[in-house]
Design an enzyme around this catalytic site. Structure first.
Site, PDB file in Angstrom:
ATOM      1  N   LYS A  64       0.824  -1.204   0.000  1.00  0.00           N
ATOM      2  CA  LYS A  64       0.000   0.000   0.000  1.00  0.00           C
ATOM      3  C   LYS A  64       0.872   1.273   0.000  1.00  0.00           C
ATOM      4  CE  LYS A  64      -2.777  -1.913   3.333  1.00  0.00           C
ATOM      5  NZ  LYS A  64      -4.003  -2.208   4.147  1.00  0.00           N
ATOM      6  N   TYR A 116     -12.492  -2.163  -1.180  1.00  0.00           N
ATOM      7  CA  TYR A 116     -12.871  -2.152   0.239  1.00  0.00           C
ATOM      8  C   TYR A 116     -14.393  -2.071   0.431  1.00  0.00           C
ATOM      9  CZ  TYR A 116      -8.084  -1.837   2.072  1.00  0.00           C
ATOM     10  OH  TYR A 116      -6.781  -2.105   2.442  1.00  0.00           O
ATOM     11  N   PHE A 148     -14.058   3.851   9.815  1.00  0.00           N
ATOM     12  CA  PHE A 148     -12.740   4.111   9.217  1.00  0.00           C
ATOM     13  C   PHE A 148     -12.765   4.069   7.685  1.00  0.00           C
ATOM     14  CE2 PHE A 148     -12.994  -0.424  10.328  1.00  0.00           C
ATOM     15  CZ  PHE A 148     -12.701  -1.039   9.116  1.00  0.00           C
ATOM     16  N   ARG A 176      -1.327 -14.499   4.428  1.00  0.00           N
ATOM     17  CA  ARG A 176      -1.898 -13.885   5.636  1.00  0.00           C
ATOM     18  C   ARG A 176      -0.945 -14.088   6.820  1.00  0.00           C
ATOM     19  NH1 ARG A 176      -6.246 -10.331   5.130  1.00  0.00           N
ATOM     20  NH2 ARG A 176      -6.552 -10.719   7.337  1.00  0.00           N
ATOM     21  N   THR A 210      -3.979  -7.469  11.618  1.00  0.00           N
ATOM     22  CA  THR A 210      -4.338  -6.170  11.038  1.00  0.00           C
ATOM     23  C   THR A 210      -3.645  -5.027  11.764  1.00  0.00           C
ATOM     24  OG1 THR A 210      -6.489  -7.093  10.442  1.00  0.00           O
ATOM     25  CG2 THR A 210      -6.288  -4.695  10.416  1.00  0.00           C
ATOM     26  N   ARG A 232       3.677  -6.816   9.255  1.00  0.00           N
ATOM     27  CA  ARG A 232       3.071  -5.746  10.051  1.00  0.00           C
ATOM     28  C   ARG A 232       3.691  -5.675  11.443  1.00  0.00           C
ATOM     29  NH1 ARG A 232      -3.092  -7.161   8.163  1.00  0.00           N
ATOM     30  NH2 ARG A 232      -3.212  -5.825   6.315  1.00  0.00           N
ATOM     31  N   ASN A 260      -0.916  -0.136   7.499  1.00  0.00           N
ATOM     32  CA  ASN A 260      -0.308  -1.422   7.850  1.00  0.00           C
ATOM     33  C   ASN A 260       0.350  -2.113   6.652  1.00  0.00           C
ATOM     34  OD1 ASN A 260      -2.524  -2.264   6.479  1.00  0.00           O
ATOM     35  ND2 ASN A 260      -3.537  -3.252   8.200  1.00  0.00           N
ATOM     36  N   HIS A 301      -1.818  -5.445   1.876  1.00  0.00           N
ATOM     37  CA  HIS A 301      -3.132  -6.104   1.815  1.00  0.00           C
ATOM     38  C   HIS A 301      -2.933  -7.505   1.264  1.00  0.00           C
ATOM     39  CE1 HIS A 301      -7.315  -7.020   0.833  1.00  0.00           C
ATOM     40  NE2 HIS A 301      -6.824  -7.541  -0.291  1.00  0.00           N
ATOM     41  N   GLU A 353     -10.601 -10.141  -6.284  1.00  0.00           N
ATOM     42  CA  GLU A 353      -9.646  -9.030  -6.160  1.00  0.00           C
ATOM     43  C   GLU A 353      -8.618  -9.050  -7.289  1.00  0.00           C
ATOM     44  OE1 GLU A 353      -8.101  -9.345  -2.181  1.00  0.00           O
ATOM     45  OE2 GLU A 353     -10.009  -8.766  -1.273  1.00  0.00           O
TER      46      GLU A 353
HETATM   47  P1  DAT Z   1      -6.881  -6.880   6.857  1.00  0.00           P
HETATM   48  O1  DAT Z   1      -6.168  -5.847   6.012  1.00  0.00           O
HETATM   49  O2  DAT Z   1      -5.986  -7.426   7.925  1.00  0.00           O
HETATM   50  O3  DAT Z   1      -7.567  -7.945   6.031  1.00  0.00           O
HETATM   51  P2  DAT Z   1      -9.545  -5.774   7.307  1.00  0.00           P
HETATM   52  O4  DAT Z   1      -9.946  -6.416   6.026  1.00  0.00           O
HETATM   53  O5  DAT Z   1     -10.370  -6.061   8.517  1.00  0.00           O
HETATM   54  O6  DAT Z   1      -8.022  -6.109   7.687  1.00  0.00           O
HETATM   55  O7  DAT Z   1      -9.533  -4.191   7.134  1.00  0.00           O
HETATM   56  C1  DAT Z   1      -9.041  -3.610   5.943  1.00  0.00           C
HETATM   57  C2  DAT Z   1      -8.154  -2.461   6.300  1.00  0.00           C
HETATM   58  O8  DAT Z   1      -8.920  -1.471   6.952  1.00  0.00           O
HETATM   59  C3  DAT Z   1      -7.028  -2.808   7.265  1.00  0.00           C
HETATM   60  O9  DAT Z   1      -5.885  -3.294   6.611  1.00  0.00           O
HETATM   61  C4  DAT Z   1      -6.787  -1.502   7.932  1.00  0.00           C
HETATM   62  C5  DAT Z   1      -8.145  -0.847   7.960  1.00  0.00           C
HETATM   63  N1  DAT Z   1      -8.813  -1.029   9.249  1.00  0.00           N
HETATM   64  C6  DAT Z   1      -9.401  -2.170   9.698  1.00  0.00           C
HETATM   65  N2  DAT Z   1      -9.914  -1.993  10.917  1.00  0.00           N
HETATM   66  C7  DAT Z   1      -9.661  -0.690  11.246  1.00  0.00           C
HETATM   67  C8  DAT Z   1      -9.920   0.115  12.377  1.00  0.00           C
HETATM   68  N3  DAT Z   1     -10.579  -0.349  13.441  1.00  0.00           N
HETATM   69  N4  DAT Z   1      -9.489   1.407  12.357  1.00  0.00           N
HETATM   70  C9  DAT Z   1      -8.832   1.910  11.296  1.00  0.00           C
HETATM   71  N5  DAT Z   1      -8.552   1.190  10.189  1.00  0.00           N
HETATM   72  C10 DAT Z   1      -8.945  -0.084  10.167  1.00  0.00           C
HETATM   73 MG    MG Z   2      -9.127  -7.738   4.693  1.00  0.00          MG
END
Ligand code: DAT
Ligand code: MG
Length: 148
Positions: free
Chosen positions: A9, A49, A57, A85, A91, A102, A112, A115, A126
């Protein structure tokens, strides 16, 4: 063979971590079948997303993903989705163990670095979102029988 979408990212690109992070996936034994630098616009970010639409967020996440270049990659291998993963970690960087991307490179939840698709079904969707079929290269890796 399973494929997964990995994004380095905009924070990874800005922090000059592209080579370092790409190396993690290569060393693991995954096969690189797609790679490009993308300046993601609002539309692809929203589609990527979509599952998070409505969350507090969400808008900040879209601003982040569209804030600079992203390296989009497709990696292939046995259990590629789950294996990536594990390489990524949790995350939240602050809670992610050392040895993971991470865990080793950040404290942030949003910024972070990486992705990775979370299921083979989402990986297929995706990959289709970020790559045209003719941008993916299929080839036989010479050490496949050893790392496979
Ligand atoms: P991941 O990237 O581990 O699959 P996710 O799909 O739950 O996590 O969320 C997508 C992205 O959104 C993640 O990389 C960072 C952001 N994110 C997730 N939860 C968040 C939160 N509580 N506050 C801020 N950003 C968040
Ligand atoms: Mg995700």
């Amino acid at each position: 063979m399973q494929q997964t979408l990995i994004l380095l990212k905009p924070d990874a690109v800005q922090r000059r971590l592209v080579g370092t992070l790409l190396d993690r996936f290569e060393r693991k034994g995954l096969r690189l079948v797609g790679l490009k630098l993308v300046s993601a616009g609002r539309e692809i970010a929203e589609r990527h997303y979509a599952v998070h639409k409505g969350k507090p967020f969400y808008e900040s996440l879209l601003t982040f993903l569209t804030s600079g270049p992203t390296v989009a990659m497709v990696w292939e291998g046995r259990e590629a989705v789950a294996a990536c993963r594990v390489l990524m970690g949790l995350t939240d960087g602050a809670k992610s163990p050392p040895g993971t991307i991470r865990g080793d490179y950040g404290l942030s939840v949003q910024n972070n670095l990486v992705h990775g698709s979370d299921s083979p079904e989402n990986a297929a969707a995706e990959i289709a979102l970020w790559f045209r079929p003719d941008e993916l290269v299929s080839f036989a890796q010479t050490d496949a029988a050893w790392v496979g």
